[in-house]
Structure formats: structure tokens, C-alpha cells
Design an enzyme around this catalytic site. Structure first.
Site, PDB file in Angstrom:
ATOM      1  N   ARG A  67      56.681 -38.227 -19.681  1.00 28.95           N
ATOM      2  CA  ARG A  67      54.871 -37.602 -20.004  1.00 28.95           C
ATOM      3  C   ARG A  67      54.032 -37.639 -20.537  1.00 28.95           C
ATOM      4  NH1 ARG A  67      56.114 -32.768 -23.945  1.00 28.95           N
ATOM      5  NH2 ARG A  67      54.004 -31.709 -23.293  1.00 28.95           N
ATOM      6  N   ASN A  99      47.411 -28.158 -25.985  1.00 33.58           N
ATOM      7  CA  ASN A  99      48.020 -29.120 -25.396  1.00 33.58           C
ATOM      8  C   ASN A  99      47.277 -30.459 -25.931  1.00 33.58           C
ATOM      9  OD1 ASN A  99      48.056 -27.911 -23.219  1.00 33.58           O
ATOM     10  ND2 ASN A  99      45.906 -27.916 -22.168  1.00 33.58           N
ATOM     11  N   HIS A 116      49.007 -28.524 -31.496  1.00 31.40           N
ATOM     12  CA  HIS A 116      50.710 -29.016 -31.140  1.00 31.40           C
ATOM     13  C   HIS A 116      50.179 -30.364 -31.218  1.00 31.40           C
ATOM     14  CE1 HIS A 116      51.423 -24.282 -29.155  1.00 31.40           C
ATOM     15  NE2 HIS A 116      51.717 -24.791 -31.085  1.00 31.40           N
TER      16      HIS A 116
HETATM   17  N1  APR Z   1      44.923 -22.123 -13.507  1.00 29.04           N
HETATM   18  C1  APR Z   1      44.639 -21.761 -14.557  1.00 29.04           C
HETATM   19  N2  APR Z   1      45.514 -20.873 -14.952  1.00 29.04           N
HETATM   20  C2  APR Z   1      46.994 -21.784 -14.577  1.00 29.04           C
HETATM   21  C3  APR Z   1      47.118 -22.794 -13.853  1.00 29.04           C
HETATM   22  C4  APR Z   1      45.826 -23.348 -13.213  1.00 29.04           C
HETATM   23  N3  APR Z   1      45.833 -24.057 -11.795  1.00 29.04           N
HETATM   24  N4  APR Z   1      48.379 -22.986 -13.918  1.00 29.04           N
HETATM   25  C5  APR Z   1      49.675 -22.469 -14.041  1.00 29.04           C
HETATM   26  N5  APR Z   1      48.190 -21.961 -15.139  1.00 29.04           N
HETATM   27  C6  APR Z   1      48.851 -20.518 -15.890  1.00 29.04           C
HETATM   28  C7  APR Z   1      50.165 -20.559 -15.925  1.00 29.04           C
HETATM   29  O1  APR Z   1      50.524 -18.953 -14.937  1.00 29.04           O
HETATM   30  C8  APR Z   1      50.270 -20.204 -17.322  1.00 29.04           C
HETATM   31  O2  APR Z   1      50.121 -18.827 -17.409  1.00 29.04           O
HETATM   32  O3  APR Z   1      49.154 -21.346 -17.070  1.00 29.04           O
HETATM   33  C9  APR Z   1      49.906 -21.197 -18.393  1.00 29.04           C
HETATM   34  C10 APR Z   1      51.124 -21.933 -18.533  1.00 29.04           C
HETATM   35  O4  APR Z   1      52.239 -21.706 -19.137  1.00 29.04           O
HETATM   36  P1  APR Z   1      53.395 -22.363 -20.612  1.00 29.04           P
HETATM   37  O5  APR Z   1      53.149 -23.047 -19.112  1.00 29.04           O
HETATM   38  O6  APR Z   1      53.789 -21.187 -21.167  1.00 29.04           O
HETATM   39  O7  APR Z   1      51.968 -23.111 -20.854  1.00 29.04           O
HETATM   40  P2  APR Z   1      50.790 -23.485 -22.643  1.00 29.04           P
HETATM   41  O8  APR Z   1      51.004 -21.765 -22.329  1.00 29.04           O
HETATM   42  O9  APR Z   1      50.378 -23.994 -23.056  1.00 29.04           O
HETATM   43  O10 APR Z   1      52.688 -22.783 -23.779  1.00 29.04           O
HETATM   44  C11 APR Z   1      52.381 -23.365 -24.662  1.00 29.04           C
HETATM   45  O11 APR Z   1      54.503 -24.289 -25.150  1.00 29.04           O
HETATM   46  O12 APR Z   1      56.323 -25.436 -24.617  1.00 29.04           O
HETATM   47  C12 APR Z   1      55.462 -25.178 -26.425  1.00 29.04           C
HETATM   48  O13 APR Z   1      54.094 -26.490 -27.328  1.00 29.04           O
HETATM   49  C13 APR Z   1      54.433 -26.761 -25.671  1.00 29.04           C
HETATM   50  O14 APR Z   1      51.607 -26.261 -26.053  1.00 29.04           O
HETATM   51  C14 APR Z   1      52.756 -25.932 -25.308  1.00 29.04           C
HETATM   52  C15 APR Z   1      53.236 -24.212 -25.924  1.00 29.04           C
END
Ligand code: APR
Length: 255
Positions: A67, A99, A116
Site C-alpha cells: 500500500r 485515510n 486512522h
Molecule cells: N468518488 C466518490 N466516492 C467514491 C469514489 C469516487 N471516485 N469511489 C468510491 N467512492 C465511495 C464508495 O461508494 C464508498 O462509499 O467511497 C466509499 C469508500 O468506502 P470504503 O471502501 O468503505 O472506505 P472508507 O469509508 O474510507 O472505510 C473506512 O474502513 O477498512 C477501514 O480503516 C479503513 O479507514 C478505513 C475505514
């Protein structure tokens, strides 16, 4: 919809942003959940828990080095840049992010709360030693090293300074985030599925205090039901249009 969001932002007294992996998706950094997400190819219990690290530190370090390599080559996209500009304009007070990729800082935001951790920071599993590999300039050597990283002070194992599942969030960051959320009258939520707590309580806190929630996401999330405005689309594109409208709104109010 976007007009409404621009109006809310232009009239805000204390705007905060709450971001997740989706804000960095257009920078080429994979998200976690959904199609193509990291958790489709890796098991959380094998790479992102304290137990996993105790059991197999090589596997966990391989995951984080993979990563790190992706993140070090990534550049802030329009979504990061718009957030930086909103801060420069004096509208956005802080970015609270889940992030670990450092891209908000690279984009130019000054007020950032990392809930995080930070992928470029390593810390000792035993003593207080901590190192920022970007600041020390040792990132490239660190990535090339095949052996497990050891603490230069006590020779114990180093770990990434990120929050694993089952671990508490860093106290200072958590307190800062919720203090900001308590003060905020608008929360701009960008690219998070809002499934991981306590981080995801940030927008709820703003809403509970009578504030507004604006969400930018390619699809509905856990936050959508409480969003006053939901802007569907890629963060880079939506944020760019939003900034144009906010500026137009502020100009028109000056006249
Ligand atoms: N623009 C806007 N939204 C987007 C895009 C984009 N280009 N691409 C993806 N998404 C959205 C998805 O629809 C989803 O709702 O971003 C979100 C990403 O969600 P996750 O993958 O669950 O990421 P996150 O919410 O940051 O996860 C939270 O989970 O695994 C742990 O520690 C990790 O900090 C992370 C936490």
C-alpha cells in the site's frame, strides 16, 4: 441539488469535511469495500488486526509495503485540491480523514485530523520510538529492505502507525475530531461508506447539533439517510463543480 449544497457551504459558519477512501480513488488508491476494494482480496483478520501482526508480521508488513508503494506514487486529485482551496478561502475549517495516504497534506490543507494514522509513520512495538519515513527521507530504503523493520533504539519490531481493527483510535485525534464536529454547522462528507466507528459518528454529531450534512459519493452510504444534500458522482468531478458554484454564490452575494 448542487446549487443547494453550494448555498449551504457559502452560508456556513464552521464547515468541516469528513473524508474516506473514495476521496483518493481518482488518485489510483483502491478503496476497501465494494467491487475491486482491498477487502475483496485480503482478509481483515489476516492483515489488519493486532493478532494478525503477532501471528505473521511478514504478511502484515507485505500488505502495508504494497500500500505504501501505491500511495507514494499517488498525487492529490481535484477533490483534495478543492478541499485545500476551500480552506485557503477561509470557508473550510478542518478535514477529518480516515485515510492514511497523506494526500490532504500534499494538496495543501493545514488543518487535518487523521483518525486512522499515517502509513508513512512507523512506531516501535515496545518503546516510544516513532519515525516519519517521508520526513527522514528513508522511505525508499525502507521499502527495499527484505527483513522485518526493527527499532533503532531497542531492536524490537516496528509496526505501521495505523489503527487496526480492534484497536482504539489515537486519543488526541479523536478528541480534536469531535471538538470540531461539535462546533461545526456543516459537514461535507466525501467518499466514505461510513461503516467504521467511532470515525463515522463525526457527521452524526454535526447533524445531532442541528447542522447540515452534504454528501459526495458515487453511491449511497451509511450517511445518506441523514444527508441534507446527496451529490452523486466521482469526488474529483463533483467537488470541482461545487467549488465553481460556491464561488459564484459568494460573488453574487457581494453585489
Ligand atoms: N468518488 C466518490 N466516492 C467514491 C469514489 C469516487 N471516485 N469511489 C468510491 N467512492 C465511495 C464508495 O461508494 C464508498 O462509499 O467511497 C466509499 C469508500 O468506502 P470504503 O471502501 O468503505 O472506505 P472508507 O469509508 O474510507 O472505510 C473506512 O474502513 O477498512 C477501514 O480503516 C479503513 O479507514 C478505513 C475505514
Amino acid at each position: 441539488m448542487i446549487e443547494e449544497a453550494a448555498k449551504i457551504i457559502a452560508h456556513s459558519r464552521f464547515l468541516i469535511a469528513f473524508t474516506g477512501a473514495g476521496v483518493s480513488a481518482e488518485s489510483g488508491i483502491p478503496t476497501f469495500r465494494g467491487r475491486g476494494g482491498l477487502w475483496e482480496n485480503y482478509r481483515i483478520e489476516e492483515v489488519a488486526t493486532p493478532e494478525a501482526f503477532r501471528r505473521d508480521p511478514n504478511l502484515v508488513w507485505a500488505f502495508y509495503k504494497m500500500r505504501m508503494k501505491i500511495m507514494k506514487d499517488a498525487k492529490p486529485n481535484n477533490a483534495h485540491l478543492v478541499l485545500a482551496e476551500l480552506e485557503k478561502m477561509g470557508i473550510l475549517r478542518a478535514v477529518i480523514t480516515q485515510n492514511i495516504d497523506n494526500l490532504h497534506k500534499e494538496a495543501g490543507n493545514q488543518h487535518i485530523v487523521e483518525l486512522h494514522g499515517d502509513i508513512y509513520r512507523v512506531k516501535c512495538t515496545r518503546c516510544d520510538y516513532m519515525e516519519d519515513l517521508l520526513e527522514s527521507g528513508k522511505l525508499e530504503d525502507f521499502l527495499k529492505e527484505k527483513n522485518l523493520p526493527k527499532c533503532p533504539e531497542c531492536a524490537s519490531l516496528l509496526r505501521p502507525d495505523v489503527v487496526w481493527f480492534g484497536e482504539p483510535l489515537p486519543q488526541e485525534a479523536l478528541q480534536k475530531a469531535f471538538k470540531l464536529a461539535e462546533r461545526a454547522d456543516v459537514c461535507l462528507v466525501v467518499g466514505t461508506s461510513a461503516q467504521v466507528f467511532p470515525a463515522a459518528y463525526v457527521p452524526y454529531t454535526v447533524k445531532d447539533n442541528g447542522g447540515s450534512v452534504i454528501e459526495v459519493n458515487t453511491k449511497e452510504s451509511g450517511i445518506t439517510p441523514i444527508a441534507d444534500v446527496f451529490l452523486r458522482g466521482k469526488a474529483g468531478e463533483v467537488m470541482q463543480s461545487l467549488l465553481v458554484k460556491v464561488k459564484r454564490y459568494l460573488e453574487s452575494e457581494k453585489c
